[in-house]
Enzyme design. Structure first.
Site, PDB file in Angstrom:
ATOM      1  N   LYS A 165     -10.154  -3.566  19.880  1.00  0.00           N
ATOM      2  CA  LYS A 165      -8.719  -3.872  20.028  1.00  0.00           C
ATOM      3  C   LYS A 165      -8.204  -3.495  21.419  1.00  0.00           C
ATOM      4  O   LYS A 165      -7.001  -3.532  21.668  1.00  0.00           O
ATOM      5  CB  LYS A 165      -7.913  -3.152  18.943  1.00  0.00           C
ATOM      6  CG  LYS A 165      -8.309  -3.574  17.517  1.00  0.00           C
ATOM      7  CD  LYS A 165      -7.314  -3.139  16.468  1.00  0.00           C
ATOM      8  CE  LYS A 165      -7.850  -3.440  15.074  1.00  0.00           C
ATOM      9  NZ  LYS A 165      -6.836  -3.408  14.030  1.00  0.00           N
ATOM     10  N   LYS A 220     -12.907   0.338  16.704  1.00  0.00           N
ATOM     11  CA  LYS A 220     -11.535  -0.201  16.848  1.00  0.00           C
ATOM     12  C   LYS A 220     -11.030   0.004  18.275  1.00  0.00           C
ATOM     13  O   LYS A 220     -10.338  -0.852  18.826  1.00  0.00           O
ATOM     14  CB  LYS A 220     -10.593   0.471  15.855  1.00  0.00           C
ATOM     15  CG  LYS A 220     -10.726  -0.180  14.494  1.00  0.00           C
ATOM     16  CD  LYS A 220      -9.859   0.383  13.422  1.00  0.00           C
ATOM     17  CE  LYS A 220     -10.256  -0.324  12.120  1.00  0.00           C
ATOM     18  NZ  LYS A 220     -10.047   0.432  10.937  1.00  0.00           N
ATOM     19  N   ASP A 261      -3.763  -6.707   5.549  1.00  0.00           N
ATOM     20  CA  ASP A 261      -4.628  -7.670   6.239  1.00  0.00           C
ATOM     21  C   ASP A 261      -4.539  -9.051   5.611  1.00  0.00           C
ATOM     22  O   ASP A 261      -4.963 -10.035   6.215  1.00  0.00           O
ATOM     23  CB  ASP A 261      -6.080  -7.176   6.213  1.00  0.00           C
ATOM     24  CG  ASP A 261      -6.266  -5.998   7.153  1.00  0.00           C
ATOM     25  OD1 ASP A 261      -5.784  -6.089   8.307  1.00  0.00           O
ATOM     26  OD2 ASP A 261      -6.848  -4.979   6.741  1.00  0.00           O
ATOM     27  N   ASN A 290       0.851  -1.197   0.000  1.00  0.00           N
ATOM     28  CA  ASN A 290       0.000   0.000   0.000  1.00  0.00           C
ATOM     29  C   ASN A 290       0.879   1.236   0.000  1.00  0.00           C
ATOM     30  O   ASN A 290       2.106   1.138   0.025  1.00  0.00           O
ATOM     31  CB  ASN A 290      -0.968  -0.021   1.191  1.00  0.00           C
ATOM     32  CG  ASN A 290      -0.227  -0.027   2.515  1.00  0.00           C
ATOM     33  OD1 ASN A 290       0.414   0.940   2.881  1.00  0.00           O
ATOM     34  ND2 ASN A 290      -0.288  -1.154   3.228  1.00  0.00           N
ATOM     35  N   PHE A 302      -4.068   3.548  15.054  1.00  0.00           N
ATOM     36  CA  PHE A 302      -4.528   4.455  14.000  1.00  0.00           C
ATOM     37  C   PHE A 302      -5.703   3.801  13.293  1.00  0.00           C
ATOM     38  O   PHE A 302      -5.855   2.584  13.333  1.00  0.00           O
ATOM     39  CB  PHE A 302      -3.402   4.751  13.009  1.00  0.00           C
ATOM     40  CG  PHE A 302      -2.581   5.956  13.378  1.00  0.00           C
ATOM     41  CD1 PHE A 302      -1.865   5.985  14.557  1.00  0.00           C
ATOM     42  CD2 PHE A 302      -2.548   7.077  12.554  1.00  0.00           C
ATOM     43  CE1 PHE A 302      -1.119   7.094  14.909  1.00  0.00           C
ATOM     44  CE2 PHE A 302      -1.806   8.197  12.897  1.00  0.00           C
ATOM     45  CZ  PHE A 302      -1.096   8.202  14.075  1.00  0.00           C
ATOM     46  N   LYS A 362      10.232 -16.163 -10.383  1.00  0.00           N
ATOM     47  CA  LYS A 362       9.315 -15.183 -10.975  1.00  0.00           C
ATOM     48  C   LYS A 362       8.258 -15.917 -11.815  1.00  0.00           C
ATOM     49  O   LYS A 362       8.619 -16.772 -12.646  1.00  0.00           O
ATOM     50  CB  LYS A 362      10.108 -14.199 -11.846  1.00  0.00           C
ATOM     51  CG  LYS A 362       9.234 -13.126 -12.437  1.00  0.00           C
ATOM     52  CD  LYS A 362      10.031 -12.169 -13.305  1.00  0.00           C
ATOM     53  CE  LYS A 362       9.085 -11.291 -14.096  1.00  0.00           C
ATOM     54  NZ  LYS A 362       9.753 -10.502 -15.106  1.00  0.00           N
TER      55      LYS A 362
END
Ligand code: PMT
Length: 407
Positions: free
Chosen positions: A345, A341, A283, A214, A327, A293
């Site tokens: 958590k 969250k 995730d 990301n 975050f 490859k």
């Protein structure tokens, strides 16, 4: 060469620039010293035309730095030791010219060189003609400095030396003192704490050249790690792949995948007082890693994914008294999801950002966050990640104090 000064006394390095208000730096020096603060003055050449170095030398009982060419062998005031000794670096008065140089990172005299080299917060009290104060260039330079974490003590309105009346007069002494007191109070508020920070993305390899990842740059986590270290904490930074250099005085552990990040976090968690999880952990990971490859013609139609562990959730299950700050990157119902969250958590604080807003969140230098805890929600203004890091370190300091009271 490390500094050898008495660290039980806090040190303000006071930069004085060439402006009629330079004489007020003498009053500021006395006010600081009355509060038991050691003052070390550094003057531009222009400042010495308004107030003599001998005056500052006598008031502070310390050598005064006026030139880059002072002999460091005979004088302990060369720029690196001054930069290291500063708990806070105040520049009062600061001219438009010096503000411009600071914004550009120029270092062509003892004051600007020391300012560039210091890790301490810059408290800048500008003083100048009202037109110079309002000039677009000055506004932009001040914003650049604010974004980097400098504190600007705004000038007041009144009669100026040039005869004009308007904004530009050095702020009242008490305003500058308040800013310095505040910065000194937090300059070491995380001493003796071990803070674990996660940062950056994780990369989940498909084959040696392809991965799922990301756009996290790591800037948020690195800024927080630096801020905590600057405030005296021992910091472990567990970082996914980024283009950033290891922050100064931070123990940086480089990892690639979520599983590696989890292992590194677990190793450091044992004696951590707090964890700040800014990392954008993938995730999912591909179920199968091809060690060769994958050829274009032989690629499967789809890649099967398996779930990665939720690192932070695992810490939330195991924590006894560690402060956990997570975050939340959301694109809708930001506060609501952040609160979920916080509960699921077992966190003490969630820093939530809306990552659908162009230019904020992933990658850039700016962000806009809301802080969500059990007591409520606080929205911070759009700011640089460095400035946001400071607010998060303030929250951390508060949460650690609350925890100490409970224990
Ligand atoms: O790095 P930058 O370019 O500066 O960008 C900053 C950022 C956008 C990455 C940052 O501000 C941010 O939002 N980080 C959290 C991104 C994220 O993964 O959010 P989340 O809502 O999916 O996860 C919630 C929390 O759980 C996070 O603290 C995350 O670190 C943690 N987590 C998530 C998944 C997982 N498998 N393990 C985790 O520990």
């Amino acid at each position: 060469m490390g500094s050898t000064h008495d660290t039980s006394v806090q040190t303000v390095v006071l930069g004085i620039t060439g402006c009629i208000a330079a004489y007020k730096a003498c009053e500021l020096t006395r006010a600081l010293m009355r509060e038991g603060i050691r003052v070390k003055a550094v003057m531009t050449e222009a400042a010495t035309h308004f107030v003599g170095p001998l005056t500052l030398r006598t008031l502070t009982d310390q050598p005064v730095a006026v030139s880059l060419w002072d002999d460091p062998g005979s004088s302990p005031v060369h720029h690196i030791s001054l930069a290291e000794e500063a708990d806070v670096f105040v520049i009062a008065p600061a001219t438009a010219n010096v503000i411009a140089k600071l914004a550009q990172g120029r270092a062509d005299d003892i004051l600007t060189t020391t300012a560039l080299a210091t890790e301490a917060t810059l408290v800048i009290a500008p003083a100048m003609n009202t037109h110079m104060w309002r000039a677009e260039a000055t506004r932009a330079n001040l914003q650049t400095l604010r974004d980097r974490g400098a504190v600007i003590v705004e000038p007041e309105s009144g009669e100026l030396a040039c005869g004009d009346v308007g904004e530009g007069r050095l702020a009242p002494l008490e305003d500058i003192m308040d800013a310095v007191r505040y910065e000194l109070s937090r300059s070491l508020d995380l001493s003796d704490r071990h803070v674990l920070v996660t940062a950056g993305p994780t990369y989940e390899p498909i084959d040696p050249v392809r991965f799922i990842g990301n756009a996290s740059s790591g800037k948020t986590g690195y800024a927080i790690a630096e801020e905590c270290a600057r405030r005296g904490a021992r910091v472990t930074l567990v970082s996914g792949p980024t283009a950033l250099s290891d922050p100064f005085e931070v123990d940086t552990v480089r990892v690639t995948t979520a599983l590696e990040m989890q292992a590194a976090v677990r190793r450091a968690f044992g004696d951590a007082d707090a964890v700040i999880a800014t990392a954008a952990v993938s995730d999912f990971r591909p179920e199968v890693f091809s060690s060769d490859k994958v050829k274009k013609g032989e690629a499967p139609d789809s890649v099967r994914l398996v779930r990665n562990p939720d690192i932070l959730e695992g810490l939330g299950e195991d924590k006894i008294d560690t402060v956990l700050i997570g975050f939340a990157a959301e694109t809708q119902d930001v506060e609501q999801y952040a609160r979920l969250k916080l509960e699921s958590k077992n966190l003490d604080l969630v820093v939530a950002n809306d990552v659908s807003v162009p230019g904020l969140g992933f990658g850039g230098d700016m962000n806009k966050v809301i802080l969500v805890d059990r007591h409520g929600t606080r929205e911070l203004p759009t700011a640089s990640k460095r400035v946001i890091a400071r607010s998060i370190a303030d929250e951390l300091s508060r949460l650690l104090c609350e925890r100490d009271i409970r224990l």
